[in-house]
Write a protein that holds these residues in place. Sequence first.
Motif, PDB file in Angstrom:
ATOM      1  N   TYR A 139     -27.663 -53.040   8.881  1.00 60.42           N
ATOM      2  CA  TYR A 139     -27.243 -51.516   8.455  1.00 60.42           C
ATOM      3  C   TYR A 139     -25.835 -51.431   8.245  1.00 60.42           C
ATOM      4  O   TYR A 139     -25.601 -50.787   7.244  1.00 60.42           O
ATOM      5  N   THR A 175     -33.488 -43.722  -0.580  1.00 56.42           N
ATOM      6  CA  THR A 175     -33.067 -42.578   0.511  1.00 56.42           C
ATOM      7  C   THR A 175     -34.209 -41.744   0.707  1.00 56.42           C
ATOM      8  O   THR A 175     -34.461 -41.005  -0.613  1.00 56.42           O
ATOM      9  N   CYS A 192     -29.318 -44.226  11.627  1.00 55.14           N
ATOM     10  CA  CYS A 192     -29.628 -45.782  11.669  1.00 55.14           C
ATOM     11  C   CYS A 192     -30.005 -46.142  13.036  1.00 55.14           C
ATOM     12  O   CYS A 192     -28.914 -46.168  13.858  1.00 55.14           O
ATOM     13  N   GLU A 221     -37.730 -43.619  10.096  1.00 52.22           N
ATOM     14  CA  GLU A 221     -36.604 -44.542  10.213  1.00 52.22           C
ATOM     15  C   GLU A 221     -37.250 -45.914  10.411  1.00 52.22           C
ATOM     16  O   GLU A 221     -36.924 -46.562   9.563  1.00 52.22           O
ATOM     17  N   THR A 265     -20.878 -39.107   2.501  1.00 51.71           N
ATOM     18  CA  THR A 265     -22.082 -39.307   3.530  1.00 51.71           C
ATOM     19  C   THR A 265     -21.136 -40.225   4.536  1.00 51.71           C
ATOM     20  O   THR A 265     -20.501 -41.129   4.252  1.00 51.71           O
ATOM     21  N   GLY A 281     -22.446 -42.814   7.777  1.00 47.47           N
ATOM     22  CA  GLY A 281     -23.509 -43.550   8.800  1.00 47.47           C
ATOM     23  C   GLY A 281     -23.182 -43.356  10.031  1.00 47.47           C
ATOM     24  O   GLY A 281     -22.225 -43.673  10.609  1.00 47.47           O
ATOM     25  N   LEU A 289     -26.514 -40.503   7.511  1.00 46.33           N
ATOM     26  CA  LEU A 289     -27.464 -41.189   7.387  1.00 46.33           C
ATOM     27  C   LEU A 289     -27.834 -41.954   9.010  1.00 46.33           C
ATOM     28  O   LEU A 289     -26.996 -42.411   9.720  1.00 46.33           O
ATOM     29  N   LEU A 314     -31.811 -39.611   5.651  1.00 46.77           N
ATOM     30  CA  LEU A 314     -30.701 -38.534   5.809  1.00 46.77           C
ATOM     31  C   LEU A 314     -30.973 -37.548   6.843  1.00 46.77           C
ATOM     32  O   LEU A 314     -32.098 -36.919   6.679  1.00 46.77           O
ATOM     33  N   LYS A 373     -24.157 -48.762   0.098  1.00 42.96           N
ATOM     34  CA  LYS A 373     -24.437 -47.341  -0.074  1.00 42.96           C
ATOM     35  C   LYS A 373     -23.071 -46.780  -0.129  1.00 42.96           C
ATOM     36  O   LYS A 373     -23.085 -45.527  -0.529  1.00 42.96           O
ATOM     37  N   LEU A 410     -24.970 -49.935   4.431  1.00 41.49           N
ATOM     38  CA  LEU A 410     -24.061 -48.744   4.683  1.00 41.49           C
ATOM     39  C   LEU A 410     -22.828 -48.850   3.546  1.00 41.49           C
ATOM     40  O   LEU A 410     -22.491 -48.000   2.742  1.00 41.49           O
ATOM     41  N   THR A 460     -33.371 -45.761   3.520  1.00 40.50           N
ATOM     42  CA  THR A 460     -32.474 -45.209   4.516  1.00 40.50           C
ATOM     43  C   THR A 460     -32.782 -43.430   4.576  1.00 40.50           C
ATOM     44  O   THR A 460     -33.360 -42.813   3.948  1.00 40.50           O
TER      45      THR A 460
END
Lengths: 329, 329
Positions: B107, A61, B95, A82, B61, B63, B93, A93, B114, B111, A91
């Motif tokens: 994704y 990340t 995406c 990205e 976190t 997504g 995050l 942030l 993660k 996610l 990924t």
Amino acid sequence: MVTIRDVSKLSGCSVATVSRVINKSGYVSADAKQAIQKAIKELNYKPNTIARSLSGKKTYTVGLIIPDIMNPFFPEIARAIEDVASEIGYTVLLCNTDDNLQKEKNYIDVLQTKQVDGIIIASYTIDEQQILNLYQDRFPVVVLDRIFHSSNIPAIVSKNREGSYIAVKHLIDQGCKKIAHIAGPFEVYASRERFVGFEEACKKNTCYLPSLISYQNGFHVSHGFDGMNELLDKDSEIDGVFAGNDLMALGALKALNKRGISVPKDIKLVGFDNTSLSAMTIPSITTIKQPIYEIGKRAMNTLLSIIDGKKVEKYVTELDVELIKRESS
Amino acid sequence: MVTIRDVSKLSGCSVATVSRVINKSGYVSADAKQAIQKAIKELNYKPNTIARSLSGKKTYTVGLIIPDIMNPFFPEIARAIEDVASEIGYTVLLCNTDDNLQKEKNYIDVLQTKQVDGIIIASYTIDEQQILNLYQDRFPVVVLDRIFHSSNIPAIVSKNREGSYIAVKHLIDQGCKKIAHIAGPFEVYASRERFVGFEEACKKNTCYLPSLISYQNGFHVSHGFDGMNELLDKDSEIDGVFAGNDLMALGALKALNKRGISVPKDIKLVGFDNTSLSAMTIPSITTIKQPIYEIGKRAMNTLLSIIDGKKVEKYVTELDVELIKRESS
DNA sequence: CAAACATGTGTAACCGGTTACATACATGTT
DNA sequence: AACATGTATGTAACCGGTTACACATGTTTG
């Protein structure tokens, strides 16, 4: 949650062997491999990234610190980063800081405790010492759209000075005799560079007059609008305007429009950045194209090199700019 | 890296006590607390979020899955979400999926591995089953700008139908007799709703003619441009146009401009969204304001409620829209 | 034929936190 | 005196992976 031990049990192999299969590392017999893959499929097992990160020391990340994603320059940067990231399983942030020192400091802390593998920073205000601290802790950092001359922090910028030069040259080629500049805030590296480029071009082509510059403390539409009005009030013979970015060019266009001054007939106008905006206005705005996507892409690629421990050979990457001729000139 | 055990050693307390101090949980004597805080400061200790997440099951976190951050609707959404998130120590995050099913699927997997605490999804194409799977696994999800009527997935949308109605009503009030619509792709929920709203308004005000609609398979500037030309070729008496969004309104404006048709004198134009763009054009575009920031904010707040295990009382939140009158009408 | 090496696998420690549980003591209650 | 309760602290298991190390077997090599 399905864990590696569940897979281990079902497949009859040890967790170490399962791990070897997942990571394609070490020796594993064909039989074991097959049994494990079958078990993984059966259980729909997905390795837990958190656990992986904890022991493996990598989070895959990266943090992206920008002033504001709503500023049209940054979505394209973010997109580029990205794109590169997702392609190799990283990924991103997203961190907006509004060029606020406290928020920047805070986000840098957060990103470090979240153990991101690296940070890309685009900030005008950020404390050089902040970044230097990271850099000296060997924390991977890349800076965008800005150069710290006193240190070796990797940076990606475009050739702002050259862009200004091209813009002025173009206006002269189009027949302009009196060219004005609406300059963005001097705290911003790119603004300074564009201003210097403008000055150089004018001196070389003898159209430089200090009175033909409007200094603005921001770079939004309203600043272009105000700047244009200021210039017109000072000097009615201006026939060319170089705005420090597209937003200000648009503001200038609005001011000219309001006064009934025709673009490009009476005054020719050039912006900077080639944000999608500049193609959308009526008339569309001639601009200096920064390879925004490319900046983001290079930044991410550079960051990845650093993360992978490769030696960075070029600390500053300067990307070419290009004149995009449109209706305003 | 400084760990909790380092702090434990230096302060002479056990790791459990240190943890208690960090988390302000359980009983700790004043003496111990002071010693530990001193040690933390001395070592500049920052708890490792990864380790915390592994045992604590929370990553703080979320997504954000969107088609493309470069589409002007999304930066504001992203900004709103990030603002709410950062305020309470969450990170976001980013995406981009380009409305590509494979990327979306991928994704969502990433996610989940993660271990993000929740996902906000804005996608036109996404498989309803995908989201339903998440939802039924009790994985916190909120959907933006779209409603799944067949299930109880929390969604935040704005009143698109009503917006269309207001737009048409406004054009009629301005004296328009023949109003056309440039409709966005029907796969997109908002496009459908806006189309239906347009139809309803026309029927109620007797200006509905099927021929006065141009169906576009996208919603960018070029689609508005093409749609406008198509409409003008079909019917030269059009005096009002309602475009499905601001980008298409801009395209329409360009087409009208090219044909020498004056806006608003000959034809009045209304867009939808109130993206910053619509205020920037010349003439500026009258539009229906969606509370974009508010949508993002509500989405994030709703997601947080779900994460905190609160019962969601309202599955669909519909936000009010508003006419922003500008030069084009 | 023994040493050296390649292949294959499992046990258990480790990453850096959280927390259940055990323990200890002081105070209040009956 | 016996017991319950509140305060304070530490030990060790646990979260779900990775990997060093030990060990076993098969294959070369000198």
